[in-house]
Motif scaffolding. Structure first.
Motif, PDB file in Angstrom:
ATOM      1  N   SER A 194       0.852  -1.190   0.000  1.00  0.00           N
ATOM      2  CA  SER A 194       0.000   0.000   0.000  1.00  0.00           C
ATOM      3  C   SER A 194       0.890   1.243   0.000  1.00  0.00           C
ATOM      4  CB  SER A 194      -0.910   0.005   1.226  1.00  0.00           C
ATOM      5  OG  SER A 194      -0.147   0.220   2.395  1.00  0.00           O
ATOM      6  N   LEU A 195       0.292   2.358  -0.305  1.00  0.00           N
ATOM      7  CA  LEU A 195       1.028   3.620  -0.335  1.00  0.00           C
ATOM      8  C   LEU A 195       1.594   3.940   1.047  1.00  0.00           C
ATOM      9  CD1 LEU A 195       1.847   5.981  -2.099  1.00  0.00           C
ATOM     10  CD2 LEU A 195      -0.307   7.084  -1.501  1.00  0.00           C
ATOM     11  N   GLU A 196       0.843   3.610   2.071  1.00  0.00           N
ATOM     12  CA  GLU A 196       1.309   3.864   3.436  1.00  0.00           C
ATOM     13  C   GLU A 196       2.550   3.023   3.757  1.00  0.00           C
ATOM     14  OE1 GLU A 196      -0.439   3.093   7.864  1.00  0.00           O
ATOM     15  OE2 GLU A 196      -1.815   3.939   6.382  1.00  0.00           O
ATOM     16  N   GLU A 197       2.556   1.772   3.334  1.00  0.00           N
ATOM     17  CA  GLU A 197       3.722   0.914   3.567  1.00  0.00           C
ATOM     18  C   GLU A 197       4.943   1.421   2.811  1.00  0.00           C
ATOM     19  OE1 GLU A 197       1.950  -3.515   4.352  1.00  0.00           O
ATOM     20  OE2 GLU A 197       1.838  -2.746   2.304  1.00  0.00           O
ATOM     21  N   ILE A 198       4.744   1.886   1.609  1.00  0.00           N
ATOM     22  CA  ILE A 198       5.849   2.419   0.814  1.00  0.00           C
ATOM     23  C   ILE A 198       6.447   3.641   1.495  1.00  0.00           C
ATOM     24  CG2 ILE A 198       6.439   3.536  -1.370  1.00  0.00           C
ATOM     25  CD1 ILE A 198       4.337   1.679  -2.663  1.00  0.00           C
ATOM     26  N   ARG A 199       5.585   4.539   1.954  1.00  0.00           N
ATOM     27  CA  ARG A 199       6.064   5.740   2.658  1.00  0.00           C
ATOM     28  C   ARG A 199       6.803   5.368   3.927  1.00  0.00           C
ATOM     29  NH1 ARG A 199       0.730   9.525   2.098  1.00  0.00           N
ATOM     30  NH2 ARG A 199       1.046  10.153  -0.058  1.00  0.00           N
ATOM     31  N   ASN A 226       8.439   2.555   4.596  1.00  0.00           N
ATOM     32  CA  ASN A 226       9.731   1.966   4.250  1.00  0.00           C
ATOM     33  C   ASN A 226      10.728   3.029   3.804  1.00  0.00           C
ATOM     34  OD1 ASN A 226       8.896  -0.594   4.893  1.00  0.00           O
ATOM     35  ND2 ASN A 226       8.319  -1.121   2.801  1.00  0.00           N
ATOM     36  N   GLU A 227      10.260   4.031   3.071  1.00  0.00           N
ATOM     37  CA  GLU A 227      11.146   5.108   2.650  1.00  0.00           C
ATOM     38  C   GLU A 227      11.638   5.910   3.856  1.00  0.00           C
ATOM     39  OE1 GLU A 227       8.862   7.303  -0.167  1.00  0.00           O
ATOM     40  OE2 GLU A 227       9.381   5.968  -1.824  1.00  0.00           O
ATOM     41  N   MET A 228      10.744   6.149   4.801  1.00  0.00           N
ATOM     42  CA  MET A 228      11.119   6.888   6.001  1.00  0.00           C
ATOM     43  C   MET A 228      12.146   6.102   6.817  1.00  0.00           C
ATOM     44  SD  MET A 228       8.674   8.542   8.939  1.00  0.00           S
ATOM     45  CE  MET A 228       8.154   6.977   9.606  1.00  0.00           C
ATOM     46  N   VAL A 229      11.937   4.803   6.939  1.00  0.00           N
ATOM     47  CA  VAL A 229      12.876   3.957   7.680  1.00  0.00           C
ATOM     48  C   VAL A 229      14.240   3.969   6.994  1.00  0.00           C
ATOM     49  CG1 VAL A 229      13.399   1.573   8.312  1.00  0.00           C
ATOM     50  CG2 VAL A 229      11.117   2.501   8.724  1.00  0.00           C
ATOM     51  N   ASP A 230      14.272   3.835   5.676  1.00  0.00           N
ATOM     52  CA  ASP A 230      15.528   3.872   4.936  1.00  0.00           C
ATOM     53  C   ASP A 230      16.258   5.198   5.135  1.00  0.00           C
ATOM     54  OD1 ASP A 230      15.136   1.323   3.998  1.00  0.00           O
ATOM     55  OD2 ASP A 230      14.299   1.968   2.064  1.00  0.00           O
ATOM     56  N   LYS A 231      15.511   6.282   5.102  1.00  0.00           N
ATOM     57  CA  LYS A 231      16.098   7.605   5.300  1.00  0.00           C
ATOM     58  C   LYS A 231      16.712   7.720   6.690  1.00  0.00           C
ATOM     59  CE  LYS A 231      14.958  12.497   5.164  1.00  0.00           C
ATOM     60  NZ  LYS A 231      13.891  13.481   5.048  1.00  0.00           N
ATOM     61  N   MET A 232      15.995   7.235   7.705  1.00  0.00           N
ATOM     62  CA  MET A 232      16.501   7.299   9.072  1.00  0.00           C
ATOM     63  C   MET A 232      17.760   6.452   9.241  1.00  0.00           C
ATOM     64  SD  MET A 232      12.872   7.201  11.088  1.00  0.00           S
ATOM     65  CE  MET A 232      13.539   7.227  12.728  1.00  0.00           C
ATOM     66  N   VAL A 233      17.789   5.291   8.616  1.00  0.00           N
ATOM     67  CA  VAL A 233      18.965   4.428   8.699  1.00  0.00           C
ATOM     68  C   VAL A 233      20.168   5.118   8.060  1.00  0.00           C
ATOM     69  CG1 VAL A 233      19.955   2.279   7.816  1.00  0.00           C
ATOM     70  CG2 VAL A 233      17.687   2.268   8.849  1.00  0.00           C
ATOM     71  N   GLU A 234      19.969   5.738   6.916  1.00  0.00           N
ATOM     72  CA  GLU A 234      21.058   6.445   6.246  1.00  0.00           C
ATOM     73  C   GLU A 234      21.560   7.619   7.092  1.00  0.00           C
ATOM     74  OE1 GLU A 234      22.831   5.783   3.525  1.00  0.00           O
ATOM     75  OE2 GLU A 234      21.725   3.888   3.494  1.00  0.00           O
ATOM     76  N   GLU A 235      20.633   8.353   7.704  1.00  0.00           N
ATOM     77  CA  GLU A 235      21.039   9.458   8.570  1.00  0.00           C
ATOM     78  C   GLU A 235      21.876   8.962   9.750  1.00  0.00           C
ATOM     79  OE1 GLU A 235      17.437  11.415   9.683  1.00  0.00           O
ATOM     80  OE2 GLU A 235      17.231  12.440   7.759  1.00  0.00           O
ATOM     81  N   ASN A 236      21.466   7.852  10.337  1.00  0.00           N
ATOM     82  CA  ASN A 236      22.223   7.301  11.458  1.00  0.00           C
ATOM     83  C   ASN A 236      23.605   6.840  11.016  1.00  0.00           C
ATOM     84  OD1 ASN A 236      20.326   7.760  13.468  1.00  0.00           O
ATOM     85  ND2 ASN A 236      19.298   5.819  13.116  1.00  0.00           N
ATOM     86  N   LYS A 237      23.709   6.284   9.835  1.00  0.00           N
ATOM     87  CA  LYS A 237      25.014   5.851   9.323  1.00  0.00           C
ATOM     88  C   LYS A 237      25.939   7.041   9.137  1.00  0.00           C
ATOM     89  CE  LYS A 237      23.699   1.669   6.860  1.00  0.00           C
ATOM     90  NZ  LYS A 237      23.580   1.045   5.536  1.00  0.00           N
TER      91      LYS A 237
END
Length: 45
Positions: free
Chosen positions: A18-23, A25-36
């Protein structure tokens, strides 16, 4: 003589996200990259 044969049919369908799941997952990926990047900056000191 007895011959026992067992047949299985397995169908795999790609799950539609769903669109909500996609959003999410994108937010989680962004947060992981920021933490790295934060971790890599801390290692420099």
């Amino acid at each position: 003589m007895t011959l026992n044969i067992l047949f299985f049919t397995i169908t795999i369908n790609k799950r539609q996200m769903s669109l909500e799941e996609i959003r999410h997952n994108e937010m989680v990926d962004k947060m992981v990259e920021e933490n790295k990047t934060r971790q890599s900056m801390l290692r420099l000191f």
